[in-house]
Enzyme design. Structure first.
Site, PDB file in Angstrom:
ATOM      1  N   GLU A  76      96.698  39.263  28.504  1.00  0.00           N
ATOM      2  CA  GLU A  76      96.862  38.090  27.847  1.00  0.00           C
ATOM      3  C   GLU A  76      97.455  36.466  28.629  1.00  0.00           C
ATOM      4  O   GLU A  76      98.711  36.534  28.773  1.00  0.00           O
ATOM      5  CB  GLU A  76      97.629  37.823  26.507  1.00  0.00           C
ATOM      6  N   HIS A 118      87.578  40.371  20.638  1.00  0.00           N
ATOM      7  CA  HIS A 118      87.396  39.714  19.969  1.00  0.00           C
ATOM      8  C   HIS A 118      85.421  39.421  19.390  1.00  0.00           C
ATOM      9  O   HIS A 118      84.807  39.760  20.685  1.00  0.00           O
ATOM     10  CB  HIS A 118      88.053  38.877  19.140  1.00  0.00           C
ATOM     11  N   GLU A 121      90.162  31.984  20.243  1.00  0.00           N
ATOM     12  CA  GLU A 121      90.436  33.163  21.173  1.00  0.00           C
ATOM     13  C   GLU A 121      89.183  33.531  22.218  1.00  0.00           C
ATOM     14  O   GLU A 121      88.881  34.020  23.012  1.00  0.00           O
ATOM     15  CB  GLU A 121      91.011  34.049  21.097  1.00  0.00           C
ATOM     16  N   HIS A 148      92.693  38.414  26.858  1.00  0.00           N
ATOM     17  CA  HIS A 148      92.807  37.869  25.809  1.00  0.00           C
ATOM     18  C   HIS A 148      93.472  36.261  25.788  1.00  0.00           C
ATOM     19  O   HIS A 148      93.577  36.389  26.768  1.00  0.00           O
ATOM     20  CB  HIS A 148      92.941  39.453  24.623  1.00  0.00           C
TER      21      HIS A 148
END
Ligand code: ZN
Length: 310
Positions: free
Chosen positions: A272, A99, A136, A191
């Site tokens: 993650e 992101h 995030e 992430h």
């Protein structure tokens, strides 16, 4: 003790023999010699280190001298021993911070679809955040910087897909292509998840073997799976973070719907690192000391993968 007994026995025997004949005395002398020789063996054993040292010193000196001259490396050896080990010299690693903090202000741009081979998908997303608002994208860029520092210290060339230097994106297809263009030995997308609050733990995502349109992961599926399992092990060791208690519980999923993996031609996985919506994981993810542990686990996993270890 053993040498005293031998010595005493030999001496009384030689006194007796002296009173008889010279030959016998000589023989006794031979016994004395033999006994002494025997005791010398014992003493030699006892003072072995000293004798060994005095014998070895010239030996090692004479042997060491030419070796030292031949090598002519006392100084370089000392220098390289003092220098940090650069086990990743010559390796290129692409780190993809998931992101971008600016994505939220560029919803139109990141909403455009891109071709991921198996499908079309949004260029990028905003990512998730903790309930308290820690994004995030802030987490991923911070950990990426920490990982970069660790890997560069080990000699690697590290390429970030972006470094807070653009207003939004890159799109997921570009993130993959940056790794391809760099001919990365390994690539990793960082992430943190946004699962329901009762879910916690970390997981790794490896690419499924697909061949569809621009996606062809057949050559990287196997090495990427090895990267995934190696990373999973090292991340768990470094952080103590449990394997995700969802998605099958193995801390590993195989997917064909992520453009960043589908379009990669170099071994690549996603991690993650935890669930931002879970209170326990959020406390970890927002803690800078924990993030350093996370970065170390990631760097160690990548290093082990590149060294062919588990
Ligand atoms: Zn994400």
């Amino acid at each position: 003790m053993f040498s005293n007994e031998s010595h005493g026995g030999a001496r009384s025997r030689s006194l007796v023999i002296t009173a008889i004949v010279l030959v016998a005395a000589l023989a006794g002398g031979w016994f004395v010699f033999g006994a002494r020789h025997g005791s010398d063996d014992g003493a030699t054993a006892g003072r072995g280190p000293a004798a060994g040292d005095s014998t070895a010193a010239p030996d090692s000196g004479s042997a060491g001298s030419p070796v030292a001259h031949g090598d002519a490396t006392p100084t370089p050896v000392t220098t390289s021993a003092a220098a940090p080990r650069k086990e990743l010299t010559g390796r290129t690693i692409v780190i993809d911070p998931g992101h971008n903090l600016g994505n939220a202000k560029h919803t139109a741009e990141i909403g455009k679809s891109v071709d991921i081979g198996t499908n079309r998908k949004a260029c990028d997303t905003t990512g998730t955040a903790t309930n308290a608002g820690y994004p995030e994208s802030t987490y991923t860029l911070d950990v990426a910087h920490r990982v970069r520092a660790l890997l560069e210290a080990r000699g690697a060339k590290v390429v970030l897909t972006y470094d807070g230097d653009r207003p939004y994106g890159p799109c997921v297809d570009e993130r993959a292509r940056i790794g391809n263009a760099a001919h990365a030995d390994a690539a990793l997308s960082i992430h943190a998840d946004g699962a329901p609050a009762d879910k916690f733990g970390f997981h790794v995502i490896a690419p499924k073997s697909v061949h569809a349109g621009a996606a062809d992961t057949r050559a990287i599926a196997a090495p990427s799976l090895r990267l995934a399992t190696t990373l999973r092990s090292h991340f768990h060791t470094a952080t103590g973070e449990p394997l995700a208690n969802y998605l099958g519980g193995k801390g590993l999923t195989i997917r064909d719907d992520l453009g960043g993996l589908n379009l990669s031609t170099v071994p690549k996985v996603f991690i993650e690192c935890g669930n931002m919506r879970n209170a326990h994981d959020a406390a970890a993810l927002t803690n800078s000391a924990w993030r350093q542990h996370a970065a170390l686990g990631i760097a160690d996993g990548l290093t082990a993968f590149l060294e062919g270890k588990r």
